[in-house]
Design a protein around this motif. Structure first.
Motif, mmCIF file in Angstrom:
data_model
loop_
_atom_site.group_PDB
_atom_site.id
_atom_site.type_symbol
_atom_site.label_atom_id
_atom_site.label_comp_id
_atom_site.label_asym_id
_atom_site.label_seq_id
_atom_site.Cartn_x
_atom_site.Cartn_y
_atom_site.Cartn_z
ATOM 1 N N UNK A 1 0.920 -1.113 0.023
ATOM 2 C CA UNK A 1 0.052 -0.034 0.122
ATOM 3 C C UNK A 1 1.007 1.364 0.007
ATOM 4 N N UNK A 2 0.135 2.194 -0.299
ATOM 5 C CA UNK A 2 1.205 3.532 -0.341
ATOM 6 C C UNK A 2 1.884 3.931 1.310
ATOM 7 N N UNK A 3 3.091 3.861 1.127
ATOM 8 C CA UNK A 3 3.720 4.193 2.364
ATOM 9 C C UNK A 3 3.896 2.688 3.253
ATOM 10 N N UNK A 4 3.522 1.723 2.811
ATOM 11 C CA UNK A 4 3.572 0.420 3.284
ATOM 12 C C UNK A 4 5.044 -0.232 3.006
ATOM 13 N N UNK A 5 5.241 -1.443 3.582
ATOM 14 C CA UNK A 5 6.509 -2.277 3.395
ATOM 15 C C UNK A 5 6.237 -2.730 2.132
ATOM 16 N N UNK A 6 7.378 -2.954 1.337
ATOM 17 C CA UNK A 6 7.354 -3.878 0.174
ATOM 18 C C UNK A 6 7.166 -5.277 0.641
ATOM 19 N N UNK A 7 6.735 -6.090 -0.616
ATOM 20 C CA UNK A 7 6.411 -7.472 -0.313
ATOM 21 C C UNK A 7 7.793 -8.028 0.026
ATOM 22 N N UNK A 8 8.874 -7.701 -0.438
ATOM 23 C CA UNK A 8 10.199 -8.162 0.178
ATOM 24 C C UNK A 8 10.331 -8.006 1.753
ATOM 25 N N UNK A 9 10.210 -6.829 2.000
ATOM 26 C CA UNK A 9 10.103 -6.419 3.727
ATOM 27 C C UNK A 9 9.113 -7.151 4.511
ATOM 28 N N UNK A 10 8.207 -7.599 3.836
ATOM 29 C CA UNK A 10 7.065 -8.293 4.448
ATOM 30 C C UNK A 10 7.331 -9.752 4.872
ATOM 31 N N UNK A 11 8.112 -10.411 3.835
ATOM 32 C CA UNK A 11 8.486 -11.673 3.905
ATOM 33 C C UNK A 11 9.513 -11.860 5.178
ATOM 34 N N UNK A 12 10.390 -10.733 5.016
ATOM 35 C CA UNK A 12 11.672 -10.686 6.026
ATOM 36 C C UNK A 12 10.943 -10.539 7.314
ATOM 37 N N UNK A 13 9.955 -9.589 7.446
ATOM 38 C CA UNK A 13 9.348 -9.140 8.760
ATOM 39 C C UNK A 13 8.565 -10.535 9.286
ATOM 40 N N UNK A 14 8.065 -11.207 8.514
ATOM 41 C CA UNK A 14 7.205 -12.444 9.175
ATOM 42 C C UNK A 14 8.251 -13.540 9.709
#
Length: 192
Positions: free
Chosen positions: A72-85
């Protein structure tokens, strides 16, 4: 007739596209149940078990540019989401083990937004997918061994001051996986 079909298509496209605000919580916010059933626990354990494969499947065909798409606008990238999980669920298994081996330990919170800015969040996602797979194998094995006594064990979150049972934590982390998987799936469906 053509005008009607165009209008219907426009409405369907609108309904199928989530707003940035809706993308913050695509599966809704976590709401703990009033009571916990054996079916809830089995379902949540299964969700934890399935998440690494579902996450891998959701991103397997994406290239680097696509992985760097924010959900989403201002949200994490999909790459960051995977690393975050991967980071979040590593912390979770530690929290579970602390609760199993200490009396109501105080957990160590972390600044996930700052973690997402660290250099390792720019790495290819394979390393985090592997972490997630390994952590979830251990976590599910641990969860499947619990008796009612273990499910009632607790830890304290110093940020909220809440004492959290492992039943509630299980529900929260199952939701957490669904939440971030939906970020990826919806982004691939609507933005890529």
């Amino acid at each position: 007739m053509v005008l009607l079909n165009i209008r219907i298509m426009t409405i369907l496209i609108f309904l199928a596209t989530m707003t940035d605000e809706q993308m913050k919580y695509p599966v809704g916010k976590f709401t703990p149940p009033a009571s916990y059933t054996d079916d809830d626990i089995r379902r949540w354990i299964n969700e934890i078990k399935m998440l690494p494969g579902q996450m891998r499947q959701a991103i397997i065909s994406l290239n680097d540019k696509q992985l760097d798409t924010p959900y989403r606008t201002g949200g994490w990238t999909l790459r960051q989401v995977v690393h975050h999980v991967a980071d979040s669920h590593m912390n979770s298994i530690v929290r579970f083990k602390l609760a199993l081996t200490e009396d109501n330990p105080t957990i160590k919170p972390y600044e996930e937004a700052y973690w997402a800015l660290q250099p390792d969040y720019r790495l290819p996602v394979e390393s985090s997918l592997r972490i997630l797979e390994g952590v979830h194998i251990h976590w599910v094995n641990l969860l499947e061994s619990f008796t009612e006594n273990e499910w009632s064990r607790t830890f304290t979150n110093p940020e909220s001051g809440q004492t959290i049972s492992l039943k509630r934590a299980l529900g929260l982390y199952a939701w957490h996986g669904r939440h971030h998987l939906a970020h990826i799936v919806e982004t691939v469906r609507t933005r890529i």
